[in-house]
Write an enzyme that holds these catalytic residues in place. Structure first.
Site, PDB file in Angstrom:
ATOM      1  CD  GLU A 125      -2.892  -1.274   2.204  1.00 53.00           C
ATOM      2  OE1 GLU A 125      -2.395  -1.425   3.328  1.00 53.00           O
ATOM      3  OE2 GLU A 125      -3.930  -1.492   1.943  1.00 53.00           O
ATOM      4  CD  GLU A 147      -3.777  -6.516   3.416  1.00 56.04           C
ATOM      5  OE1 GLU A 147      -3.564  -7.168   2.419  1.00 56.04           O
ATOM      6  OE2 GLU A 147      -2.960  -5.588   3.495  1.00 56.04           O
TER       7      GLU A 147
END
Ligand code: NAI
Length: 729
Positions: A125, A147
């Site tokens: 990210e 995730e």
């Protein structure tokens, strides 16, 4: 930049060319994660950067890492501890971290992420907030958003930016929904990385070169989604073509998950689709909200426990006796080249171990080797392996019918028929040939290791290695410690299992060990429900909806009804030898009638609870409804699901009580990776301790189930005492 003498987690250096390097370097950990130190340091770094940019002397920014990996993601201990009460603080925190990254990507100067190693989750990210991503082309580092496999979603901008970059369909399919992790080269193919360099030494120079080439290029210093006229590739949900495709997404997800309620993939889908219809900042906030819900809920707590902490503990050999030097195996003898032996040979040979594969005939042994040839041929056809690598692996497997060829092997793994006398004979022959140092392992699924060990001269070197079928896919190996197995042999067995890339759990030598015994209770419960008159479709569907990858009646057909009869007979014999009698488990009468009256022994026999037509998928045998579930009893869905989850968890508790198990990590990993306990629960031990109200709440619900459905759900005095003493498992 330091605060009170502590080095910062983000170092700030500006050179003579005006290039600012932000070096991620958590002072208190060997890897960078998105913890409070990162948030504070990144905030300060961005403040300073903004001031320097305003002063006009910044050419561009390199985000680099001083660790072996770039940045490995969220702080899982912190994330795991979150409860619904933490929602607003967590939401504010994540929005703060995202605000920093947003300021970085809109700073007006080119920003490059220099990926020296793995960038996962939060790391990817951060990289997506750069205008260019350059990575070292190494096979070992992984990139992506895992995730979802921990019950979370990439809420640090991962969903929003990957959708803006790649479009809804590719972002979801290639990266988000399954949490794929890819090598740098594969990530470049799939559009997440822009450029590769061959070595680490070339990385920073390449990043600098790009900045110097584009220092005055406003477009290079902006994100596509901040440029006028930007459109998401493939369109938004209101684009007619995508609008047509979109309804299939949740339907496919539902099909993939077999109706189970995995909150993370659903939330990923919602965040991506909802975010694609609004501006960037709103999309980013939607994503934070979904992450907050997941992170503060129970499923992520469970999945982080099992798939991060327990997995790490098991793979790092936490169950291995201490103080024994590690050993590696270079040659192994595999006895029996049937389904299991062939799979074990494959597992060893692909990890560089030479295999002598012995069966009663050379042809039988060669057939076993053919299994590896076929599996590898598929890899070559898919471009995942070279023909040469395949040949090298195949050359490691030497098929034979002669016991004498086993001379000099470091370990023997026996996988002949499940017959105690045959196994005894095989080991008696083998021990004459192999050296006195050879580890002796049996892949028996039911026979007591301690009694098999009586037939060898070195019972201390004898250990159970229980593999799961199909061996090439199943990562678990249950190691069974016999009464006389030495600590050294146990350590060697663990080393061997780790050498072939599998997960070792260690259990004591009791009937059914750990996994088979717990798995048996699920099957019993499925048949018990049929005996009570519950429709077979409900019996199966309740299990898949609870998150079991395979339902009980289908599994019973796979293992065969006759095997369960055999196991029951053995248990009865055992009880008789101890002077006690055993009452038959519920559902036994159904199994006996199925086999004896209707000749339905299971899948291998072509007929069980299901029919197996040659020309189509299996379907329920109508006879189940005709003969067994005519009264159509209704049991509430929640009760059926609890009966499955509780019967397996309670059997696990008994394993703790009897000393079969002494590690929650082993219980969790064994149940998820060996016998399909629903991953959302975090495993059998985690299910009990994280049940609402903790172990006490679990026990209270077990008592309710016992009152309604039978004594097998009654918590044992031992378990009650654990609750009373608040000791946990
Ligand atoms: P299988 O019937 O496919 O293979 C057994 C092989 O052993 C045959 O190829 C047979 O020719 C060979 N064999 C018999 N006597 C031999 C001897 N004296 N020397 C060398 N080879 C000999 O059986 P499978 O399914 O591979 O099972 C093998 C063992 O693994 C059994 O103990 C079984 O309980 C255990 N096991 C089976 C699992 C399964 O899912 N099938 C799972 C875990 C363990």
């Amino acid at each position: 930049m330091t605060t009170q003498g502590t080095p910062s987690a983000v170092r700030y250096d500006k050179d003579a060319d005006g290039i600012v390097t932000l070096t991620l370097d958590d002072p208190e950990s060997s890897a960078n994660t998105m913890n409070d130190r990162y948030a504070a340091a990144m905030g300060a770094a961005v403040d300073r950067l903004e001031a320097d940019v305003a002063a006009g002397d910044v050419a561009g920014v390199v985000i680099a890492s001083a660790k072996k990996t770039f940045f490995v993601g969220g702080n899982l201990s912190q994330l795991q501890a979150l409860t619904p009460q933490d929602a607003s603080t967590f939401f504010a925190g994540i929005e703060g971290i995202k605000d920093q990254l947003r300021r970085l990507e809109t700073i007006g100067r080119p920003v490059v992420a220099a990926l020296n190693g793995a960038a996962l989750g939060g790391g990817m990210e951060i990289a997506l907030a750069a205008h260019r991503r350059i990575a070292v082309d190494e096979d070992t580092a992984r990139f992506g958003f895992p995730e979802v496999t921990l019950g979370l979603l990439p809420g640090g901008g991962g969903v929003t930016r990957s959708v803006q970059m790649l479009g809804l369909q590719l972002a979801l399919m290639d990266w988000l929904l399954q949490g794929q992790q890819r090598t740098a080269a594969a990530a470049k193919d799939k559009g997440l990385i822009d450029e590769l360099v061959a070595t680490r030494d070339e990385l920073i120079p390449a990043a600098r070169a790009w900045i110097l080439a584009y220092r005055d290029d406003a477009e290079a210093a902006s994100q596509p989604w901040d440029r006028p006229g930007h459109r998401i590739p493939g369109g938004t949900p209101s684009t007619p073509k995508l609008a047509q495709l979109l309804p299939a997404f949740p339907a496919n997800l539902r099909k993939q998950l077999k109706g189970a309620s995995y909150p993370a993939p659903r939330a990923v889908l919602s965040a991506a689709v909802e975010g694609a219809q609004v501006d960037f900042d709103t999309a980013s906030r939607i994503e934070s909200r979904y992450l907050t819900k997941l992170a503060t809920g129970p499923v992520s707590t469970n999945m982080i426990q099992a798939f991060f902490f327990d997995l790490q503990s098991i793979s790092s050999g936490s169950l291995r006796p201490q103080g024994i030097a590690p050993r590696t195996v270079s040659r192994v003898g595999v006895l029996g080249a049937g389904m299991m032996g062939a799979g074990i040979a494959y597992a060893c040979a692909t990890r560089g171990i030479g295999v002598v594969l012995k069966d009663v005939s050379l042809a039988g042994a060669e057939k076993g080797k053919e299994h590896t040839a076929e599996l590898l041929a598929r890899k070559v056809a898919q471009g995942r392996m070279t023909a040469q690598a395949r040949q090298e692996i195949l050359d490691r497997i030497v098929p034979t019918e002669r016991t004498t060829d086993l001379e000099g092997v470091d370990a023997v793994i026996e996988a002949v028929f499940e017959d105690a006398e045959l196994k005894a004979k095989v080991f008696a022959d083998v021990q004459e040939v192999v050296g006195t140092e050879t580890l002796l392992c049996s892949n028996t699924s039911t026979l007591p290791i301690s009694s098999l060990a009586q037939h060898v001269d070195r019972p201390e070197d004898f250990v159970g290695l229980h593999f799961f079928s199909p061996v090439d896919k199943m990562r678990l190996v249950e190691i069974i410690k016999g009464a006389r197995t030495s600590e050294e042999s146990l350590a060697r067995a663990i080393d061997l299992v780790q050498q072939i890339g599998k997960l070792p759990i260690v259990v004591d030598d009791r009937r059914g060990f750990y996994t088979s015994r717990v798995f048996g209770t699920l099957i019993t419960e499925g048949v018990a429900l049929v005996e009570e008159g519950v429709d077979p479709a409900t019996v199966e569907r309740a299990a898949t909806m609870a998150g079991f990858p395979a339902p009980p009646l289908a599994m019973l057909d796979e293992v065969s009804l006759t095997l369960t009869q055999h196991i029951r007979a053995e248990a009865e014999k055992d009880a008789a030898a101890r002077g006690t009698t055993l009452s038959a488990p519920p559902g036994s009468a159904v199994i006996d009638r199925m086999v004896e009256e209707f000749g339905r022994k299971g899948r291998a026999a072509g007929a069980g609870f299901y029919d197996y037509p040659a020309d189509g998928p299996k379907r329920f045998w109508p006879g189940v409804r005709e003969h067994f579930t005519t009264q159509r009893t209704e049991v509430p869905l929640q009760d059926i699901q609890d009966r499955y989850l509780f019967t397996m968890a309670l059997e696990t508790a008994r394993c703790f009580e009897e000393g079969v198990l002494d590690s929650s990590a082993a219980a969790n990993i064994g149940s998820i990776f060996g016998i399909g306990y629903p991953p959302i629960t975090g495993g059998t031990a985690q299910f009990m301790t994280s049940y609402p109200g903790g172990l006490g709440g679990f026990v209270a619900r077990a008592r309710e189930l016992a009152a309604a459905y039978g004594d097998r759900f009654a918590p044992s005095p031992w378990l009650e005492a654990r609750v009373a003493s608040a000791e946990g498992l």
